[in-house]
Write a protein that holds these residues in place. Structure first.
Motif, PDB file in Angstrom:
ATOM      1  N   LEU A   1      -1.031 -19.315   8.153  1.00 30.16           N
ATOM      2  CA  LEU A   1      -1.129 -18.408   6.702  1.00 30.16           C
ATOM      3  C   LEU A   1      -0.777 -16.937   6.791  1.00 30.16           C
ATOM      4  N   LEU A   2      -1.290 -16.278   7.858  1.00 26.20           N
ATOM      5  CA  LEU A   2      -0.747 -14.678   8.032  1.00 26.20           C
ATOM      6  C   LEU A   2       0.702 -14.904   7.779  1.00 26.20           C
ATOM      7  N   GLU A   3       1.623 -15.758   8.479  1.00 30.02           N
ATOM      8  CA  GLU A   3       3.000 -15.564   8.285  1.00 30.02           C
ATOM      9  C   GLU A   3       3.366 -15.786   6.978  1.00 30.02           C
ATOM     10  N   TRP A   4       2.632 -16.747   6.244  1.00 29.61           N
ATOM     11  CA  TRP A   4       2.978 -16.825   4.684  1.00 29.61           C
ATOM     12  C   TRP A   4       2.854 -15.732   4.076  1.00 29.61           C
ATOM     13  N   ALA A   5       1.690 -15.132   4.270  1.00 28.98           N
ATOM     14  CA  ALA A   5       1.293 -14.070   3.521  1.00 28.98           C
ATOM     15  C   ALA A   5       2.082 -12.825   3.794  1.00 28.98           C
ATOM     16  N   SER A   6       2.634 -12.526   4.951  1.00 24.46           N
ATOM     17  CA  SER A   6       3.507 -11.298   5.359  1.00 24.46           C
ATOM     18  C   SER A   6       4.892 -11.521   4.346  1.00 24.46           C
ATOM     19  N   GLN A   7       5.296 -12.607   4.225  1.00 23.24           N
ATOM     20  CA  GLN A   7       6.452 -13.054   3.551  1.00 23.24           C
ATOM     21  C   GLN A   7       6.240 -13.092   1.996  1.00 23.24           C
ATOM     22  N   HIS A   8       5.192 -13.159   1.637  1.00 27.15           N
ATOM     23  CA  HIS A   8       4.974 -13.096  -0.026  1.00 27.15           C
ATOM     24  C   HIS A   8       4.137 -11.690  -0.367  1.00 27.15           C
ATOM     25  N   TRP A   9       4.086 -10.713   0.395  1.00 22.81           N
ATOM     26  CA  TRP A   9       2.988  -9.474   0.352  1.00 22.81           C
ATOM     27  C   TRP A   9       3.933  -8.615  -0.603  1.00 22.81           C
ATOM     28  N   SER A  10       3.000  -7.841  -1.512  1.00 26.51           N
ATOM     29  CA  SER A  10       3.738  -7.154  -2.485  1.00 26.51           C
ATOM     30  C   SER A  10       2.526  -6.011  -2.671  1.00 26.51           C
ATOM     31  N   ARG A  11       2.591  -4.808  -2.740  1.00 24.04           N
ATOM     32  CA  ARG A  11       1.723  -3.795  -3.245  1.00 24.04           C
ATOM     33  C   ARG A  11       1.461  -3.841  -4.921  1.00 24.04           C
ATOM     34  N   LYS A  12       2.388  -4.365  -5.462  1.00 23.00           N
ATOM     35  CA  LYS A  12       2.196  -4.695  -6.793  1.00 23.00           C
ATOM     36  C   LYS A  12       1.324  -5.838  -7.235  1.00 23.00           C
ATOM     37  N   GLN A  13       1.004  -6.256  -6.260  1.00 24.76           N
ATOM     38  CA  GLN A  13      -0.460  -7.493  -6.645  1.00 24.76           C
ATOM     39  C   GLN A  13      -1.552  -6.709  -6.859  1.00 24.76           C
ATOM     40  N   LEU A  14      -1.720  -5.650  -6.470  1.00 21.83           N
ATOM     41  CA  LEU A  14      -2.996  -4.845  -6.667  1.00 21.83           C
ATOM     42  C   LEU A  14      -3.116  -3.698  -7.622  1.00 21.83           C
ATOM     43  N   SER A  15      -4.159  -3.536  -8.362  1.00 24.99           N
ATOM     44  CA  SER A  15      -4.158  -2.709  -9.402  1.00 24.99           C
ATOM     45  C   SER A  15      -5.197  -1.539  -8.817  1.00 24.99           C
ATOM     46  N   GLN A  16      -5.295  -0.274  -9.763  1.00 23.07           N
ATOM     47  CA  GLN A  16      -5.951   0.708  -9.200  1.00 23.07           C
ATOM     48  C   GLN A  16      -7.575   0.366  -9.312  1.00 23.07           C
ATOM     49  N   ALA A  17      -8.031  -0.477 -10.026  1.00 19.18           N
ATOM     50  CA  ALA A  17      -9.592  -0.840 -10.292  1.00 19.18           C
ATOM     51  C   ALA A  17     -10.203  -1.393  -9.083  1.00 19.18           C
ATOM     52  N   SER A  18     -11.486  -1.095  -8.891  1.00 20.38           N
ATOM     53  CA  SER A  18     -12.176  -1.747  -7.836  1.00 20.38           C
ATOM     54  C   SER A  18     -12.082  -3.383  -8.057  1.00 20.38           C
ATOM     55  N   LEU A  19     -12.540  -3.955  -6.786  1.00 23.12           N
ATOM     56  CA  LEU A  19     -12.522  -5.536  -6.969  1.00 23.12           C
ATOM     57  C   LEU A  19     -13.896  -5.919  -6.766  1.00 23.12           C
ATOM     58  N   SER A  20     -14.345  -6.664  -7.604  1.00 29.21           N
ATOM     59  CA  SER A  20     -15.798  -7.163  -7.606  1.00 29.21           C
ATOM     60  C   SER A  20     -15.830  -8.389  -6.762  1.00 29.21           C
ATOM     61  N   LEU A  21     -16.761  -8.452  -5.928  1.00 30.87           N
ATOM     62  CA  LEU A  21     -16.916  -9.719  -4.903  1.00 30.87           C
ATOM     63  C   LEU A  21     -17.539 -10.759  -6.009  1.00 30.87           C
ATOM     64  N   ASP A  22     -16.792 -11.981  -5.989  1.00 37.03           N
ATOM     65  CA  ASP A  22     -17.475 -13.152  -6.753  1.00 37.03           C
ATOM     66  C   ASP A  22     -18.777 -13.709  -6.436  1.00 37.03           C
ATOM     67  N   GLU A  23     -19.243 -13.999  -7.408  1.00 41.52           N
ATOM     68  CA  GLU A  23     -20.896 -14.483  -6.992  1.00 41.52           C
ATOM     69  C   GLU A  23     -20.915 -15.678  -5.770  1.00 41.52           C
ATOM     70  N   ASN A  24     -19.766 -16.255  -5.766  1.00 39.50           N
ATOM     71  CA  ASN A  24     -19.721 -17.638  -4.775  1.00 39.50           C
ATOM     72  C   ASN A  24     -19.560 -16.883  -3.582  1.00 39.50           C
ATOM     73  N   ASP A  25     -18.988 -15.559  -3.247  1.00 39.71           N
ATOM     74  CA  ASP A  25     -18.426 -14.975  -2.031  1.00 39.71           C
ATOM     75  C   ASP A  25     -19.604 -14.040  -1.519  1.00 39.71           C
ATOM     76  N   GLN A  26     -20.800 -13.829  -2.497  1.00 38.37           N
ATOM     77  CA  GLN A  26     -21.810 -12.829  -1.713  1.00 38.37           C
ATOM     78  C   GLN A  26     -22.365 -13.321  -0.248  1.00 38.37           C
ATOM     79  N   ASP A  27     -22.031 -14.439   0.131  1.00 43.28           N
ATOM     80  CA  ASP A  27     -22.464 -14.800   1.619  1.00 43.28           C
ATOM     81  C   ASP A  27     -21.843 -14.241   2.447  1.00 43.28           C
ATOM     82  N   LEU A  28     -20.446 -13.627   2.171  1.00 47.50           N
ATOM     83  CA  LEU A  28     -19.555 -12.859   3.041  1.00 47.50           C
ATOM     84  C   LEU A  28     -20.003 -11.590   3.420  1.00 47.50           C
ATOM     85  N   ILE A  29     -20.990 -10.961   2.754  1.00 48.42           N
ATOM     86  CA  ILE A  29     -21.426  -9.617   3.079  1.00 48.42           C
ATOM     87  C   ILE A  29     -22.926  -9.693   3.368  1.00 48.42           C
ATOM     88  N   ARG A  30     -23.818 -10.594   3.070  1.00 48.04           N
ATOM     89  CA  ARG A  30     -25.250 -10.542   3.632  1.00 48.04           C
ATOM     90  C   ARG A  30     -25.711 -11.933   4.081  1.00 48.04           C
TER      91      ARG A  30
END
Length: 293
Positions: free
Chosen positions: A264-293
């Motif tokens: 998966l990391l190799e796949w992501a390396s092949q498909h990476w582009s900075r253009k995928q990202l915007s200037q705006a902050s990224l809000s953690l999805d409600e279902n992903d809150q367990d990743l931080i607490r």
């Protein structure tokens, strides 16, 4: 600046690796790999009062569990104080650094800023500050767009070496990035605030600054960045689902679910582009809150 791409991830071992840090690590790794570049790990433990060997080991173990290996030996800042002292002395000789005995209490009137050169007794404990009174710097960030820094607004002379003998992040990061021939830096947008002072240091030392790219911050439901200060928990080691969520927040779509972690990391390396990202902050999805607490 070197012609070959050389990137780095430089965490501070003041706590275990959390989700926001892993996101930055993966982004910098993918950027290097997508450009057939070199990717390095550096441990920024220059502040000996907050860093520990246990956290240092934990961070490296976690990075390695996600197949994020440094292409060269890992550099540890606490082993490089002589280098930082050498370049501090160069700035002193250039009259671009001066001693200071000011305290936080004495700077309350200026809201913690240190806007002018002060008097100091060199026989007593003192810090060293950079006299960066003026300088205008501009560049185009690949994600954040045009950036403009006038370091006189607000005027503040940052500490380069503290009274307790520890060097500041500002000096150490510039020296290490130069000596490691870092050509590209991918890091969080929260570090934009100190970029002007770092560019001033590059200028005073007659060095070429790397290309800077600042990732949008990933924030919780309260709008706070995911960080150690906000008690983000440690991420599990080598968790495929965690890596998939990292890629989601890095702007990937149609993420494969049938690949193991290295593939998966190799796949992501092949498909990476900075253009995928915007200037705006990224809000953690409600279902992903367990990743931080």
């Amino acid at each position: 600046m070197p012609t070959a791409y050389r990137g780095r991830f430089a965490p501070s071992p003041t706590g275990p690796l959390h989700f926001g840090s892993l996101l930055s690590a993966v982004a910098s790794y993918l950027d290097a790999r997508q450009q057939q570049g070199t990717w390095l790990i550096r441990l920024e433990d220059v502040d000996g009062t907050r860093c520990s060997l246990d956290f240092q080991k934990a961070i490296l173990d976690t990075l390695y569990s996600y197949q994020l290996f440094s292409d060269e030996a890992v550099i540890i800042q606490s082993e490089r104080h002589d280098l930082y002292q050498h370049y501090l002395e160069q700035l002193i000789k250039q009259d671009q650094a001066y001693p200071c005995q000011c305290t936080r209490a004495s700077l309350k009137a200026t809201q913690g800023l240190h806007p002018k050169r002060c008097q100091c007794d060199l026989h007593a404990d003192h810090s060293w500050r950079a006299q960066c009174d003026q300088g205008i710097f501009a560049f185009v960030d690949p994600i954040q767009g045009p950036q403009y820094f006038d370091i006189s607004q607000p005027l503040n002379h940052p500490v380069l070496k503290r009274k307790d003998g520890y060097f500041s992040y500002q000096l150490a990061v510039v020296v290490d990035d130069h000596l490691q021939n870092i050509s590209h830096i991918v890091r969080g947008a929260d570090l934009l605030d100190t970029t002007g002072q770092q560019l001033w240091l590059y200028q005073q030392l007659n060095w070429q600054a790397p290309e800077l790219c600042h990732l949008p911050l990933i924030i919780n439901e309260h709008g706070d960045k995911i960080s150690k200060q906000n008690h983000a928990k440690a991420i599990p080691n080598g968790d495929l689902t965690v890596l998939q969520r990292v890629l989601h927040y890095l702007g990937f779509s149609h993420i494969p679910t049938d690949l193991n972690l290295p593939r998966l990391l190799e796949w992501a390396s092949q498909h990476w582009s900075r253009k995928q990202l915007s200037q705006a902050s990224l809000s953690l999805d409600e279902n992903d809150q367990d990743l931080i607490r």
